[in-house]
Each structure stands twice: as structure tokens, then as C-alpha cells.
Design a protein around this motif. Structure first.
Motif, PDB file in Angstrom:
ATOM      1  N   LYS A  10       1.147  11.775 -35.608  1.00 38.85           N
ATOM      2  CA  LYS A  10      -0.186  11.503 -36.150  1.00 38.85           C
ATOM      3  C   LYS A  10      -0.218  10.042 -36.573  1.00 38.85           C
ATOM      4  O   LYS A  10       0.835   9.407 -36.717  1.00 38.85           O
ATOM      5  CB  LYS A  10      -0.490  12.413 -37.342  1.00 38.85           C
ATOM      6  CG  LYS A  10       0.500  12.257 -38.474  1.00 38.85           C
ATOM      7  CD  LYS A  10       0.165  13.125 -39.657  1.00 38.85           C
ATOM      8  CE  LYS A  10       1.176  12.843 -40.750  1.00 38.85           C
ATOM      9  NZ  LYS A  10       1.123  13.773 -41.852  1.00 38.85           N
ATOM     10  N   ASN A  11      -1.417   9.551 -36.760  1.00 43.09           N
ATOM     11  CA  ASN A  11      -1.549   8.144 -37.142  1.00 43.09           C
ATOM     12  C   ASN A  11      -0.806   7.888 -38.449  1.00 43.09           C
ATOM     13  O   ASN A  11      -0.898   8.672 -39.379  1.00 43.09           O
ATOM     14  CB  ASN A  11      -3.023   7.766 -37.324  1.00 43.09           C
ATOM     15  CG  ASN A  11      -3.783   7.871 -36.019  1.00 43.09           C
ATOM     16  OD1 ASN A  11      -3.203   8.224 -34.984  1.00 43.09           O
ATOM     17  ND2 ASN A  11      -5.065   7.563 -36.061  1.00 43.09           N
ATOM     18  N   GLY A  12      -0.061   6.798 -38.494  1.00 43.09           N
ATOM     19  CA  GLY A  12       0.656   6.448 -39.712  1.00 43.09           C
ATOM     20  C   GLY A  12       2.103   6.922 -39.715  1.00 43.09           C
ATOM     21  O   GLY A  12       2.894   6.475 -40.543  1.00 43.09           O
ATOM     22  N   CYS A  22       8.455   1.630 -36.010  1.00 36.99           N
ATOM     23  CA  CYS A  22       7.103   1.479 -35.477  1.00 36.99           C
ATOM     24  C   CYS A  22       6.160   2.400 -36.236  1.00 36.99           C
ATOM     25  O   CYS A  22       6.569   3.417 -36.777  1.00 36.99           O
ATOM     26  CB  CYS A  22       7.061   1.887 -33.997  1.00 36.99           C
ATOM     27  SG  CYS A  22       8.063   0.839 -32.965  1.00 36.99           S
ATOM     28  N   ASN A  23       4.900   2.034 -36.231  1.00 36.02           N
ATOM     29  CA  ASN A  23       3.872   2.818 -36.895  1.00 36.02           C
ATOM     30  C   ASN A  23       2.904   3.321 -35.823  1.00 36.02           C
ATOM     31  O   ASN A  23       2.437   2.532 -35.007  1.00 36.02           O
ATOM     32  CB  ASN A  23       3.146   1.902 -37.898  1.00 36.02           C
ATOM     33  CG  ASN A  23       2.068   2.621 -38.656  1.00 36.02           C
ATOM     34  OD1 ASN A  23       2.114   3.842 -38.817  1.00 36.02           O
ATOM     35  ND2 ASN A  23       1.078   1.873 -39.123  1.00 36.02           N
ATOM     36  N   ILE A  24       2.601   4.621 -35.826  1.00 36.09           N
ATOM     37  CA  ILE A  24       1.654   5.145 -34.832  1.00 36.09           C
ATOM     38  C   ILE A  24       0.238   4.748 -35.242  1.00 36.09           C
ATOM     39  O   ILE A  24      -0.213   5.046 -36.343  1.00 36.09           O
ATOM     40  CB  ILE A  24       1.759   6.677 -34.699  1.00 36.09           C
ATOM     41  CG1 ILE A  24       3.138   7.088 -34.181  1.00 36.09           C
ATOM     42  CG2 ILE A  24       0.666   7.208 -33.760  1.00 36.09           C
ATOM     43  CD1 ILE A  24       3.290   8.568 -33.917  1.00 36.09           C
ATOM     44  N   LYS A  42      -0.224   4.798 -29.233  1.00 36.26           N
ATOM     45  CA  LYS A  42      -0.297   3.355 -29.398  1.00 36.26           C
ATOM     46  C   LYS A  42       0.456   3.063 -30.691  1.00 36.26           C
ATOM     47  O   LYS A  42       0.221   3.720 -31.698  1.00 36.26           O
ATOM     48  CB  LYS A  42      -1.756   2.918 -29.506  1.00 36.26           C
ATOM     49  CG  LYS A  42      -1.946   1.423 -29.400  1.00 36.26           C
ATOM     50  CD  LYS A  42      -3.337   1.043 -29.835  1.00 36.26           C
ATOM     51  CE  LYS A  42      -4.269   0.847 -28.663  1.00 36.26           C
ATOM     52  NZ  LYS A  42      -5.576   0.338 -29.138  1.00 36.26           N
ATOM     53  N   ILE A  43       1.405   2.135 -30.625  1.00 37.22           N
ATOM     54  CA  ILE A  43       2.231   1.867 -31.800  1.00 37.22           C
ATOM     55  C   ILE A  43       2.274   0.375 -32.126  1.00 37.22           C
ATOM     56  O   ILE A  43       2.144  -0.455 -31.234  1.00 37.22           O
ATOM     57  CB  ILE A  43       3.701   2.352 -31.595  1.00 37.22           C
ATOM     58  CG1 ILE A  43       4.250   1.844 -30.264  1.00 37.22           C
ATOM     59  CG2 ILE A  43       3.793   3.854 -31.721  1.00 37.22           C
ATOM     60  CD1 ILE A  43       5.717   2.104 -30.085  1.00 37.22           C
ATOM     61  N   ARG A  44       2.467   0.111 -33.401  1.00 40.85           N
ATOM     62  CA  ARG A  44       2.745  -1.266 -33.810  1.00 40.85           C
ATOM     63  C   ARG A  44       4.208  -1.332 -34.173  1.00 40.85           C
ATOM     64  O   ARG A  44       4.707  -0.567 -34.993  1.00 40.85           O
ATOM     65  CB  ARG A  44       1.888  -1.683 -35.002  1.00 40.85           C
ATOM     66  CG  ARG A  44       2.389  -3.038 -35.596  1.00 40.85           C
ATOM     67  CD  ARG A  44       1.453  -3.637 -36.608  1.00 40.85           C
ATOM     68  NE  ARG A  44       0.303  -4.238 -35.939  1.00 40.85           N
ATOM     69  CZ  ARG A  44      -0.958  -3.893 -36.149  1.00 40.85           C
ATOM     70  NH1 ARG A  44      -1.243  -2.954 -37.015  1.00 40.85           N
ATOM     71  NH2 ARG A  44      -1.930  -4.486 -35.508  1.00 40.85           N
ATOM     72  N   LYS A  45       4.918  -2.277 -33.553  1.00 42.79           N
ATOM     73  CA  LYS A  45       6.313  -2.505 -33.927  1.00 42.79           C
ATOM     74  C   LYS A  45       6.275  -3.269 -35.244  1.00 42.79           C
ATOM     75  O   LYS A  45       5.648  -4.322 -35.334  1.00 42.79           O
ATOM     76  CB  LYS A  45       7.023  -3.299 -32.840  1.00 42.79           C
ATOM     77  CG  LYS A  45       7.105  -2.522 -31.530  1.00 42.79           C
ATOM     78  CD  LYS A  45       8.064  -3.196 -30.570  1.00 42.79           C
ATOM     79  CE  LYS A  45       8.452  -2.221 -29.459  1.00 42.79           C
ATOM     80  NZ  LYS A  45       9.538  -2.756 -28.636  1.00 42.79           N
ATOM     81  N   LEU A  46       6.955  -2.728 -36.251  1.00 44.49           N
ATOM     82  CA  LEU A  46       6.752  -3.251 -37.604  1.00 44.49           C
ATOM     83  C   LEU A  46       7.465  -4.566 -37.862  1.00 44.49           C
ATOM     84  O   LEU A  46       7.130  -5.272 -38.800  1.00 44.49           O
ATOM     85  CB  LEU A  46       7.174  -2.204 -38.640  1.00 44.49           C
ATOM     86  CG  LEU A  46       6.235  -0.986 -38.693  1.00 44.49           C
ATOM     87  CD1 LEU A  46       6.776   0.074 -39.632  1.00 44.49           C
ATOM     88  CD2 LEU A  46       4.834  -1.401 -39.115  1.00 44.49           C
ATOM     89  N   ILE A  47       8.449  -4.909 -37.039  1.00 43.30           N
ATOM     90  CA  ILE A  47       9.123  -6.182 -37.272  1.00 43.30           C
ATOM     91  C   ILE A  47       8.475  -7.287 -36.431  1.00 43.30           C
ATOM     92  O   ILE A  47       8.081  -8.325 -36.939  1.00 43.30           O
ATOM     93  CB  ILE A  47      10.638  -6.066 -36.979  1.00 43.30           C
ATOM     94  CG1 ILE A  47      11.246  -5.126 -38.037  1.00 43.30           C
ATOM     95  CG2 ILE A  47      11.303  -7.446 -37.040  1.00 43.30           C
ATOM     96  CD1 ILE A  47      12.698  -4.814 -37.846  1.00 43.30           C
ATOM     97  N   SER A  48       8.294  -7.017 -35.131  1.00 39.52           N
ATOM     98  CA  SER A  48       7.706  -8.064 -34.273  1.00 39.52           C
ATOM     99  C   SER A  48       6.189  -8.084 -34.374  1.00 39.52           C
ATOM    100  O   SER A  48       5.559  -9.069 -34.007  1.00 39.52           O
ATOM    101  CB  SER A  48       8.118  -7.826 -32.824  1.00 39.52           C
ATOM    102  OG  SER A  48       7.565  -6.597 -32.373  1.00 39.52           O
ATOM    103  N   GLY A  49       5.594  -6.981 -34.853  1.00 40.34           N
ATOM    104  CA  GLY A  49       4.140  -6.927 -34.961  1.00 40.34           C
ATOM    105  C   GLY A  49       3.448  -6.594 -33.651  1.00 40.34           C
ATOM    106  O   GLY A  49       2.230  -6.470 -33.596  1.00 40.34           O
TER     107      GLY A  49
END
Lengths: 189, 324
Positions: A10-12, A22-24, A42-49
Motif C-alpha cells: 500500500k502507499n507509504g 524505498c517508499n511505495i 511506483k516507488i521512491r528510492k529514499l536515498i537517491s530520491g
């Protein structure tokens, strides 16, 4: 850290993907009437952004990432680390340059920032949406100019440079939106 | 406020209007409307379908050992029992239930239109479905591509002759982000994945698109083609990014049907799932004689979505599962 099955996506939700937390951002189930279902995330990689897409077979599991967000007040910079404190427990933590990144230009003593911790270490620092900072350098503008015709650059006490209206003078406190880097108003208004 | 419908009243009116048009379409063709049971003693064995079940407290049954009944995932088996009993052409508009995630295109209970045409093959039925689409959506006539043609056109690879390794290479070449694929052992899973990413995204954008003659390994309840045993006489309809319908030139051979169900169960065991008891009533109906026919199931909610240009299925359902 626990594994999460695709039906728990789920999102988050924070996952370890390609060795990076990573954050969904978005999760869509693609289920044909006949045949294998897939989860497209769709994810955001939390270190590279970086924001990327991945597809999993429904039913697969992915390792969770031990990521948490906490509100901490900014204290000071010792040249190497930026130190933050939990105002309730007085616990302190230092974030390095990589974690602070571009947020450095918005950090003001005492402001509460959101610190993202991965395995207990800061990986990102998010400043408050609005900060109030002092103008330390700007061209003298014309008094009475309130039309806001493009404005002029002003350097703030954190080093950030924002465009301000011509009537803003050195020494004034201005309110800035850190998400856009834009001037909002004089402070206290 | 979650007591209110997620769909606008105007969308619900459009929905009612579409249902009325569908009933009229079949009335004019003298296709009989039927209303079969939503709960059955048996359910599907398909590896990828999950049904809901409940306990029936029949007279004298203690609560804990009531009889298990399954909510239908489609009315197919019951309708085939009618066909084998001499019903002639029939259609049904009913709820189907699948215990799966809800989402932009999914709700665990949804409305299905299913119909059967004795004497039709899958191409005849595709033509009739295209007529219905034109009537409801005022769209142009549907186009048709065989599964093999479509796959070659958009991926460059032949789905019927490519090996497991060829398909893995194809996934790498197209830089698809599916880390699991390198360890996959089921060719159909890779085909379905590639089809979803590279074919489905490119078809049915302006006019509805039929894909027909699926690989025999994805036959479900369709006849295997007499001309090419590598494919089954199954079709799907895609339009505006959604899968709308799935149809078959129906398998009528009872022993082959029984064998496919048994193979489903073998696959279920291999995947750590419980076996499903085979629907003996369906097998008995096929043994007695199912007329040569074609059948198709169409998702009404998705059809309404296209008609009213809705973004999500909850825009056309009064109370989706999160408000149920």
C-alpha cells in the motif's frame, strides 16, 4: 525485518529494493480474468530520491525496510554533522551532509524537521513547509513599491537565495515556502 | 461521507440505461434471459481465481458442520447445465464474486454479462460482441488480431515458438523491471507478463480490439483449434486500457474437461493451494451433451466506465467494497 507479500502493498509501505530503502508511492493490481496477477508499483528510492516502477508477481514477498520518520528540532552544525534533538526525550542525533542535502539552506535553530531514519540512521532531512528567515543581503529597493514586479534576489541568514519584493530590506524576517523556495510574506503576517 | 454512493446519480442512470439497452439487444435476437444460482456446491479449480465461500445451515445441520457453498466467480457452469438441457441461446446479467484485491479496475463483487450462442464459433460471437459494443459505446467496429500476430507485432517474438530463455531475454532487451522473471519456470507467466506490458498497452486505444487464439496452455474452457493444436479458440476484448471480455468456442468434450480440471488441481498442489472438488454437475451435463456453442463474459462495470468516461470502477458502482 519482516517480509511483505504483494497483497500487503500500500502507499507509504517501506521496502528494500535493489539494496535501498524505498517508499511505495502507488500500487496497482493488474489482474487478468484468466491467468497470473501482477502488482505494479511506483516507488521512491529514499536515498537517491529516484522514482521508478517495478512489477511483481502477485503473491511474491519483498523484504521490508526498517524506516521511520520522526520530528526533531534542529540544534547546530559542528562542521561535519547537523545535530537534531527530540524535544520530548532530549535524545540527540547527527545527520551527515548526504542526509541533509539541499535542506541545509532551510535549517534554522529550533525548527522541527522530519528526519527519516533507516536502521536508526538519518537518511533524509525534510524542513518544515514554511520557515522564517532573516534577510542578510539584498539591493536596497524603492520604498512604496508593492506591485511585486519580478522582485529582486535576497540572501537569507541560512545562505538560501530567494526572490523577494522590492520593498524588502536587509534585517527583515521573511516567510518562505521550502517546497518551492518561494517568498510567501513578511514574517508575522 | 461513506454512507453515500461513490458513483454519481447521473452515472447510475447511465448504468441503468446501458442495462436496459443490453436486455433489449438480446430480446430482439430472442436470446433468453436466465437467472441461475449465485451459490454452488462446487467452484472453479483455476489456479488464479479465489472464490468466497460460506456455510449453509441446512435443516438439522449443526452450525459448525454446515454445507460449504461457494459464491460464483462466473455463472458459466450453471449456464452450461441449462444449455445441455436444451435451453437454446441464453444470457444472464448477474453478480460475480472474486476474493481478490480491489482497485481502480476491480471490486470483489462485480456485474457480469454472460451469454451463450449454440451454433456459433468464437468468430461469430466476436462479431456479435462487436455489434453490442457499437450499440452501447457508439464506437467503431472492433479490430481483431490473433495472439501470435499481436505478440510478434509489439515484441518481435513469436509466442508459440519462443522458449522460456527466449522470453527472459526479451524481458531484458525491453528493460522491463521484473526481477523475478530470471527465476521463472512457467512460460505462461512470462507470456502473460510480456503481453500485459508490451501488447495490452498498445492495443484497443481507439477502437475495441479482439485478441483471439490464445496459446493452448491458456485455453481455460476453450476448444483447442483443429487447424493448429498450439492454440485454443479463446478470445479477449480490450478497449481503452481495460480487459472487457473473455470468450470461448466452448469445450464440449467431458473427458477433456475433466482432465483439465484435474490438471488445475495438480497445479494448485504444486503451488501450495488446496485442491478444489470438481463440479460433477458440469461434467455430467457435458457427458449428456453440450451443444456446440460459443460463450463470452463481459464486465458491465468496466463497460459503464468507458461509456461515462470514468477513471475508476468506484465511479460507476454505488457502494464498492470500502463502503459496503
Amino acid at each position: 525485518m519482516a517480509n511483505f507479500s504483494t497483497n500487503e502493498f500500500k502507499n507509504g509501505l517501506k521496502l528494500m529494493i535493489d539494496g535501498e530503502p524505498c517508499n511505495i508511492l502507488d500500487n496497482e493490481t493488474v489482474k487478468p480474468g484468466k491467468g497470473q496477477a501482477f502488482n505494479r508499483i511506483k516507488i521512491r528510492k529514499l536515498i537517491s530520491g529516484k522514482v521508478i516502477e517495478k512489477t511483481y508477481k502477485s503473491g511474491e514477498s519483498v523484504e521490508g525496510a526498517d524506516v521511520m520518520e520522526t520530528d526533531l528540532a534542529y540544534l547546530y552544525n559542528d562542521g561535519e554533522f547537523w545535530h537534531f534533538m527530540n524535544n520530548a526525550t532530549f535524545e540527540q542525533i547527527g545527520a551527515d551532509e548526504k542526509a541533509v542535502g539541499d535542506s541545509v539552506k532551510w535549517l534554522k535553530e529550533g525548527d522541527e524537521c522530519v528526519i527519516t531514519l533507516w536502521n536508526g540512521s538519518p537518511i533524509t532531512v525534510t524542513p518544515p513547509n514554511f520557515v522564517e528567515l532573516e534577510v542578510v543581503e539584498t539591493d536596497p529597493g524603492l520604498k512604496g513599491d508593492t506591485a511585486g514586479t519580478g522582485g529582486k534576489p535576497a540572501t537569507l541568514n541560512t545562505g538560501a537565495v530567494v526572490r523577494v519584493p522590492l520593498f524588502i530590506q536587509i534585517g527583515e524576517i521573511v516567510k518562505v515556502d521550502t517546497r518551492t523556495g518561494e517568498y510567501v510574506s513578511r514574517a508575522g503576517k | 461521507m461513506s454512507w453515500r454512493p461513490s458513483a454519481s446519480i447521473s452515472n447510475l442512470r447511465a448504468r441503468a440505461n446501458i442495462l436496459a439497452k443490453i436486455r433489449n439487444f438480446f430480446a430482439e435476437k430472442q436470446v433468453l434471459e436466465v437467472d441461475t444460482q449465485a451459490m454452488s456446491a462446487a467452484t472453479v479449480s483455476d489456479l488464479h481465481l479465489v472464490s468466497f465461500s460460506t456455510q449453509f445451515n441446512d435443516a438439522g445441520a449443526a452450525h459448525q458442520n454446515g454445507k460449504t457453498l461457494y459464491l460464483q466467480t462466473s455463472p458459466e457452469y450453471a449456464m452450461k447445465r441449462l444449455l445441455a438441457s436444451g435451453s437454446g441461446a441464453i444470457y444472464q446479467i448477474c453478480k460475480a464474486f472474486r476474493n481478490e484485491e480491489s482497485g481502480r479496475h476491480h471490486n470483489p463483487e462485480f456485474t457480469m454479462l454472460e451469454w451463450y450462442r449454440p451454433g456459433f464459433d468464437h468468430f461469430d460471437l466476436m462479431a456479435e460482441l462487436s455489434d453490442l459494443m457499437q450499440l452501447i459505446l457508439s464506437c467503431e467496429k472492433a479490430e481483431s488480431l490473433s495472439y501470435q500476430q499481436a505478440f510478434i507485432k509489439f515484441t518481435g517474438a513469436d509466442p508459440l515458438t519462443s522458449s522460456l530463455d527466449d522470453l527472459k531475454q526479451l524481458i531484458l532487451t525491453h528493460e522491463l523491471s521484473a526481477d523475478w522473471a530470471k527465476n521463472e519456470t512457467n512460460k505462461d507467466t512470462l507470456l502473460q507478463y510480456i503481453f500485459m506490458e508490451l501488447v495490452e498497452t498498445n492495443i484497443g486505444k481507439h477502437v475495441p480490439c479482439f485478441i483471439y487464439n490464445f496459446p493452448a496452455s491458456q485455453a481455460a474452457l476453450a476448444k483447442i483449434s483443429v487447424d493448429d493444436s498450439r492454440v485454443a479458440q479463446r478470445f479477449e476484448l480490450y478497449y481503452q486500457g481495460m480487459e472487457l471480455a473473455n470468450g470461448f468456442h466452448e469445450l464440449t468434450d467431458a473427458s477433456e474437461q475433466l482432465q483439465r480440471f484435474q490438471e488445475d488441481n495438480q497445479l494448485r498442489i504444486k503451488n501450495g493451494l488446496a485442491e478444489k472438488s470438481i463440479d460433477e454437475n458440469l461434467i455430467a451435463a457435458l457427458q449428456s451433451g453440450l451443444p456446440e456453442c460459443a460463450g463470452v463474459a463481459l464486465g458491465i462495470d468496466r463497460l459503464v466506465m468507458i461509456a461515462v468516461k470514468a477513471e475508476t470502477i468506484s465511479d460507476v458502482i454505488a457502494f464498492p467494497v470500502n463502503r459496503a
